[in-house]
Every structure is written in C-alpha cells, then in structure tokens.
Design an enzyme around this catalytic site. Structure first.
Site, PDB file in Angstrom:
ATOM      1  N   HIS A 178      48.712  48.580  22.248  1.00 52.98           N
ATOM      2  CA  HIS A 178      47.454  47.881  21.920  1.00 52.98           C
ATOM      3  C   HIS A 178      46.334  48.215  22.910  1.00 52.98           C
ATOM      4  CE1 HIS A 178      49.531  45.546  18.939  1.00 52.98           C
ATOM      5  NE2 HIS A 178      50.286  44.907  19.812  1.00 52.98           N
ATOM      6  N   HIS A 196      54.052  45.196  15.372  1.00 50.67           N
ATOM      7  CA  HIS A 196      52.589  45.082  15.411  1.00 50.67           C
ATOM      8  C   HIS A 196      51.938  46.454  15.237  1.00 50.67           C
ATOM      9  CE1 HIS A 196      54.136  41.667  17.901  1.00 50.67           C
ATOM     10  NE2 HIS A 196      53.270  40.997  17.156  1.00 50.67           N
ATOM     11  N   ASP A 230      57.031  49.470  16.141  1.00 51.06           N
ATOM     12  CA  ASP A 230      56.855  48.099  16.627  1.00 51.06           C
ATOM     13  C   ASP A 230      56.320  47.253  15.467  1.00 51.06           C
ATOM     14  OD1 ASP A 230      56.289  46.641  19.581  1.00 51.06           O
ATOM     15  OD2 ASP A 230      55.018  45.896  17.960  1.00 51.06           O
TER      16      ASP A 230
HETATM   17 ZN   LIG Z   1      54.984  44.267  19.027  1.00 50.38          ZN
END
Ligand SMILES: [Zn+2]
Length: 315
Positions: A122, A160, A158
C-alpha cells in the site's frame, strides 16, 4: 531456495496493532521448527540503499520517514505506526528483496522468500499507507530493471488491493501487475476498469472478488488472468506480494482460503516462473493477521514452491 529472515524485524514495534511483532516472531519460529532454516540458503544481506529506495520513493518522504522513526512518532497515518526501530526494519526488509534480486541475477539461485515486515504494497511514492512504509516489491522490481531484467511481472494475492504497487507502475509497459483482492474493501481501489495508462495500458490487471468467494474460484481466476498477462508480457522475473489474509480464519480478510490452498498456489506460482522466466521467483511477505494460521500458510507456500522447483529442468 533463498530464505531471508531476521529477528531485526521485531524492532518495528507497533504495540497492539494487528500488524504486530508476534506475526514475524511466529513466522521465524515456524521456519526453525519446520526445518526451512536448514533446508534453504540463508544469505546475510545489507539494508537497502537510499539510491535503491529513491527509485520508487520521493527523497523528501524518505527523509520524513527517517525522522518519524528517530522521533518514535507513533501513528503517522490512520493505519500506520512508525516507532524507533521502524526505519531499520523497513530498510532491511527492502534490502532483502534487492539482495534476492542480485543473487537471481548472478544465477546463484532461482527462488527466494523474504519473511519481512513492515509490509509494503500500500505504500505510496510519497506517503505511508495501510501498515506499509516502503513499497518493498516496487523497490525490488525497479532494482531488477536496473540490473538488466527487461520485463517484470508482479502478482499480488494479498486480500487487499496493492494500490501502492499499481501506482508505481501505472504507465510502465515493462512491469506488469496482477492483483486479486476482495472488493469493495480497503483501500477502495482495484476495479476491473483500472488497467494502467499510456504505454502501460493493459499491463495492470485487477481481479476484484466479493467476500466469501470460494477458494477454488479465487485461485482459478488468479491463474487465468496471470497466465494471460504473462503470455503477453514475457517477463524475465516474477515477484509475488504474498499476503496470507485471504485465509478463512484471518481476522480482517473475509475470504475462504485454507492453509493447504497456499501450497497449491505456491506450486502454481513457481510453475508459472518455470514456464515463463527460467524459474526466477522472488516472493515476499505482505499481510496475514491470524497469528497461528499465517505462519502455517507460509509453511504451505514454501512447500508448494519447493515442489515446483524440484520438478523443473535445469536451465
Ligand atoms: Zn492485506
């Protein structure tokens, strides 16, 4: 297989945060207990250099991160904690990925797993985000490009969306990015329509899936879309953002994979590397927040990679 692990990652103290010290303590204990420490080559390595980090991150941001760490700043973004040991842990984590790339380039080995934290996918060029401060996979991919690997494929499973990685290579035709992730979900990006831009249009592939998607569908969609992009891109090296928060027991994920699915997925990704890029695969830890299941998934993942690697023919 090269294995990068260190108790130095325990210095990134996040207190009661889900991305906590116990995650890596439990992974390191598993690596020892299951014999991965003995079976793998365990290189000693250097922290990433500022030059390596600057390929992906703004200098001003790196200075700020260093300052935050020195000042034991605590919560620097809604989800991200920076403490005294965070700078060293982050730089050593990014350094592990770069060292793995160096050794693959030098043909010392073909596969690597980096058991690192904090995670990275991220992290933006100029800001921390979602437990991440340095984008380890982006720094590794840019290091690979700097050595002479022409095309790079990054797979992110992942739970996300790897928004930071996507941003790093949005208009880059030489770095492909495939992400499968729960959607709608944090961080809110990763729709099908996000496909890159300019010369990089089509090199970004997003596979958004709803909560509770069956594991077999999750893995089939990932394989399908990744193989399509690999065929078009012809990568020289494969990176995997290996988060394990799509596990059924994960406290944040909301998906349905079991630990054994990560063996199947590990074998698949290593076979993909065999088929498209001479077996070269650098896998690195991203998320995964169940303190017992996550290390179990890492164990299964390594078993899967080993299976595929042992069945590959020598170059
Ligand atoms: Zn994650």
């Amino acid at each position: 297989m090269l294995l990068y692990s260190s108790d130095l990652f325990e210095k990134h103290d996040t207190g009661t945060h889900p991305e906590c010290v116990a995650r890596i303590q439990n992974v390191n204990a598993m690596l020892k207990e299951k014999g991965w420490d003995d079976r793998c080559v365990r290189p000693s390595w250097m922290a990433a250099s500022l030059e390596q980090c600057r390929r992906n991150h703004d200098s001003g941001y790196l200075e700020q991160l260093h300052r935050w760490s020195r000042e034991n700043a605590g919560r620097v973004e809604s989800d991200t904690v920076v403490s005294t040991g965070s700078w060293d842990a982050a730089m050593v984590g990014a350094g592990a990925v770069c060292d793995a790339v160096d050794r693959l380039w030098a043909k010392q080995d073909k596969t690597a797993f980096c058991a690192i934290r904090p995670p990275g996918h991220h992290a933006l060029k100029d800001a921390p985000m979602g437990f991440c401060v340095l984008n380890n996979v982006s720094i590794g991919a840019l290091h690979a490009r700097s050595l002479g690997f022409e095309r790079v494929l990054i797979v992110d499973w992942d739970v996300h969306h790897g928004n930071g990685t996507q941003n790093s290579f949005w208009d880059d035709p030489n770095v492909g990015f495939v992400s499968i992730h729960r959607f709608p979900f944090y961080p809110g990006t990763g729709t099908r329509e996000e496909r890159g831009a300019g010369a990089g249009l089509g090199a970004t592939v997003n596979i958004p899936v709803p909560a509770e998607t069956p594991a077999k569908d999750f893995l089939a969609m990932l394989a399908d879309e990744t193989e399509r992009l690999a065929k078009a891109l012809k990568p020289d090296i494969l990176f995997l953002s290996a988060g394990f928060d799509a596990h059924r027991a994960d406290p944040v994920g909301g998906l349905t994979l079991e630990s054994e699915h990560y063996e199947e997925a590990g074998q698949w990704i290593a076979q993909l590397a065999n088929d498209y890029c001479g077996g070269r695969l650098v896998s690195l830890l991203e998320g995964g927040y169940h303190l017992q299941k996550m290390p179990e998934c890492v164990d299964a993942h390594l078993a899967g990679i080993t299976k595929a690697a042992s069945s590959s023919s020598p170059e």
